[in-house]
Every structure is written in C-alpha cells, then in structure tokens.
Write an enzyme that holds these catalytic residues in place. Structure first.
Site, short mmCIF file in Angstrom:
data_model
loop_
_atom_site.label_atom_id
_atom_site.label_comp_id
_atom_site.label_asym_id
_atom_site.label_seq_id
_atom_site.Cartn_x
_atom_site.Cartn_y
_atom_site.Cartn_z
N GLU A 123 -22.33 -25.13 13.74
CA GLU A 123 -20.90 -25.25 14.01
C GLU A 123 -20.09 -25.11 12.72
OE1 GLU A 123 -20.50 -28.92 16.22
OE2 GLU A 123 -21.33 -28.01 18.04
N GLU A 264 -26.57 -26.03 22.73
CA GLU A 264 -26.60 -27.46 23.02
C GLU A 264 -25.80 -27.75 24.27
OE1 GLU A 264 -25.39 -30.14 19.89
OE2 GLU A 264 -26.04 -28.75 18.33
#
Length: 454
Positions: A123, A264
């Site tokens: 991220e 995820e």
C-alpha cells in the site's frame, strides 16, 4: 493492512452459497496472508505442513522475505509471494541492486520453493513518502528484468494497493483514481502489468465500510441493493461495488484488460467494546461469500464471468498487532491450528460448515474431547487448573519441555488436559462438558510429537 498496525436467519441464501462453494472448492485458487505479529505462533515448518496436509489453501502471501518461512515452503507445492519492505523501494530502482536482491532472496530457494509474486511494498501510495512513490514502478521494472535475466520468468511482480487510490467509488461506473496518482503512478504501473501479464492487486475491505445501517449490504445478506444511475446495474453487496469501482478506474485510463487480484480481504471475529459486528458468525459468513466469489465464474455486474485470485486476511490471530482488538482477530486459525470458524477450506470438513473444529485427522471409532471455539481463555484456564489439581490428569506434557507444551497457549493446553480427563473417565459425553466449554469430536487433534490419547 499489515502496516497499520448469531446464527444467520437467511437459510436459503446460505444453502445456495454452500452449494456454490461445494461445487467450486476443489478448483478455486484461495490464498491466505501469513502475518507474524505474534509471540505464540508455531514454527514456519509446521505452518507450511499444516497448510499442505490439512487445507485446500494453495497460495500464501507474507509481508517480508523471511528466509525461514521461504525455506519452510520448499517442496510443499504451495505458491509463495514475498514482500519488499517499503523502505527498500528507492534502492531497488537501480538494476544492479535489484539483481543482488533477487540473487539473495530468490535464487537460493528456487525452484524448490514455488515463488509466485514479488510484492513491491505494501500500500505504498497510501503509506509511502514521495521518494517511495516515485520509485515504485521503476523498482517493479528492475525486479522484473532481474528475474528475466535469471531465467525465472514464472515469477511475476506486482504491488498491493489500499482503496485509498480511489477518489470515488459510488456509483462504480463513475469511479476514478485520485488525481495526480492516476497519470503519475497508476497509468505507468498498469502499462507494466499489461506488458508483463501480471495482475493489478488491490485490498478491498467491506469491513471498513460497515455501519449498522449498511450491515446487510456489507455482509452479503439479502437487501434491495443500490442501483448505479448510469449503467442501471444493481449492487447487492459492497464487495462487488468496490471491485467494479477499481475496474472502472482502470478502464478510464485505458487498462480494462488488466487482471485484478485481491491481495487482502477479511473480517475480524472479535472486537472491542461496542464492536458488535465483529463476531465469529459475521466473519464466517463474509469469508464464505468471498471464497464463493473468487472462483464461481459469476464475476461482478461490470465484470461478468471473471474469477479473482484472492488472498484472505489472515491465517492466524496475531496477538501483538497494534490497534484495537479487531486488528488482532482477523485469523482463520488460532496459533494451535484450531479453526476460529469453518468456511470449507479444511480437507476433511464439509464446505460451508458452521462449526469451528480442531485440525481433523479421521480415525474411525475413536473420539476426543476438545474446547469449543467460543470458550474463553478464562474458562479454559479454569479447566486446566481443575483437571491438573482435582481431576487426576497428568499435566507434565503441557509443562515446559513437555511434548505438548508448544504452542504455549491456553487453548492448546486446555484441549490436551480436557481430552486426558475425558479418556480416563470412560468416554462419556458428560465427562467432556466442562461447564459447556468442551465437545466430543471424531477428529484427532494430535500434532507433531503431541499425541492425544483415545
């Protein structure tokens, strides 16, 4: 995410979901995120063997390049993806540094360990500084070229993104990436993915959009849905909406052909005070539907017929993760390998089952006593104290140095002594009651050198 720190009344949808899952469980590629923010986890070799022998999970993501974990998956056939720390990204834009990184982190273990992806950061656009962001795509290119030069072309390079990359997501047909990020970072990255045939990886979490008012929409429960005013498509769950928002944003830049992978997605089974949506049943139902979505071929309203490579978050509850209780309770399993809930990924369990069970090894005619999933640590500690002092149980195996001391958890130790008492007293169900915290199973909970009597 790793960087940051009731029984359902809808029987018919559950039945439909279970039938879908039963049909596709054998062919659906389901992965799991293996985090290690804990001080009570079993050794990596045991984890790898457990996943290989006991589950249908065929791919694993880790948040570093831990050589002990990489080595543990050697010879298992399980696909392993490793992560470059965000802070290492700028240096890896240099081709020579990238070649050295591949030489030290991949080549010593290849091909015995089946690497799938090198994940460049986690991220980064959300958490990274400007230097990391500017060097993200160059580092991806350098690592790809290093793999090609080393003749390891089956290993792909990608980078997982939070959905903070979106400026908007509703309606999904009008979604777009954040201005500045779209042209500066994401368009070059998507071009890289197209050229290297690697997926664009995102982390969509319906959990973080939950409110009491939107619970049905967030949790795949029956609801009227929300209609996209542009396309007329109706969305009955936020997961489809988020995936289509990513797709529309990619298509807006001219890259609708690039595959999307889910890096995820998960739901915690427990939370702090007031977090009433963090329950075992909600986590089970959410992840059951995510698994169904992954390989059912149904796709989404804007991507019909697509399948999505999917990594559930997470393998274990992690007791040292910072933040609130929910952050520490995303696991499918406890550290002793007992399931927090059952979504059909155990090789010996029925897909869509509702009960959490210990790791099963069928043994005809034999029965064991183990702890219920909902039993609290306080109740299990009381069971240990009573069985070891008043119940006549030999508790030396769960003491330090004993065959059943590791994993050193209350639940694992309680299961051993509860079973020992049950076996010694003649296998009557009431001998496994333990104030409603035990149940009888035909699945052998033995592991490694720890053997449960029967």
């Amino acid at each position: 995410m790793e960087l940051s720190a009731r029984t359902s009344p809808y029987h018919l949808p559950f039945l439909i979901s279970t039938l879908f899952l039963f049909h596709f469980a054998a062919v659906t590629p389901i992965g799991v995120n293996y985090g290690t923010f804990a001080d009570n986890l079993p050794p990596p070799a045991q984890v790898a063997q457990f996943l290989k022998d006991r589950t249908t999970i065929d791919r694993v993501k880790i948040f570093d390049a831990n050589p002990d974990i990489i080595r543990a998956f050697s010879g298992t056939g399980i696909l392993l993806s490793i992560t470059v720390p965000n802070g290492d990204i700028p240096s890896l834009a240099d081709p020579r540094t990238a070649r050295r990184w591949v030489g030290s982190h991949i080549q010593p273990f290849y091909p015995q360990t089946k690497f799938q992806y090198i994940l460049v950061g986690s991220e980064v656009l959300h958490w990274g500084d400007q230097n990391m962001k500017a060097n993200l795509v160059p580092a991806m290119r350098s690592l790809h070229n290093a793999l090609t030069r080393a003749n390891m072309t089956t290993i792909k390079v990608t980078s997982p993104h939070s959905l903070g990359i979106l400026e908007s997501s509703d309606p999904p047909s009008l979604a777009r990436f954040r201005p500045g990020w779209d042209r500066d970072f994401l368009a070059p990255m998507l071009l890289f993915h197209r050229r290297t045939k690697s997926p664009f990886m995102v982390n969509p979490y319906p959990y973080f959009s939950w409110t009491p008012k939107t619970e049905a929409f967030t949790l795949f429960r029956p609801n009227p849905g929300t209609r996209d005013r542009v396309t007329g498509k109706n969305y009955t769950n936020v997961y489809d909406l988020l995936l289509d928002a990513v797709f529309s944003s990619m298509k807006r830049l001219g890259f609708g052909d690039v595959k999307i992978a889910v890096g995820e997605v998960g739901w915690p089974s427990r939370g702090g005070p007031g977090m009433t949506h963090c329950t075992v049943e909600n986590a089970r139902w959410h992840n059951l539907n995510v698994v169904r979505k992954a390989g059912s071929g149904v796709g989404t309203p804007l991507m019909p017929g697509r399948t999505f490579e999917t990594y559930l978050f997470a393998l274990f509850n992690e007791n040292l993760k910072p933040g609130s209780d929910d952050e520490r309770n995303f696991g499918l399993f406890r550290p002793d390998f007992s399931a927090v809930y059952d979504i059909g990924i155990m090789r010996e369990s029925q897909p869509g089952g509702s009960g959490a069970k210990p790791t099963p090894v069928p043994a005809a005619g034999k029965q064991w006593c183990v702890a219920k999933a909902e039993a609290t640590d306080a109740a299990l500690r009381a069971n240990i104290n009573w069985a070891c002092t008043n119940g006549g149980v030999d508790c030396r195996p769960i003491q330090e140095g004993g065959a059943c001391f590791k994993p050193n958890t209350t639940r694992s130790h309680a299961a051993y002594v509860m079973n020992s008492y049950y076996q010694a007293k003649g296998h009557q169900d009431f001998n496994c009651d333990f104030s409603k915290t035990g149940f009888v199973t035909a699945a052998d909970p033995s592991y490694g050198t720890c053997k449960y009597s029967a």
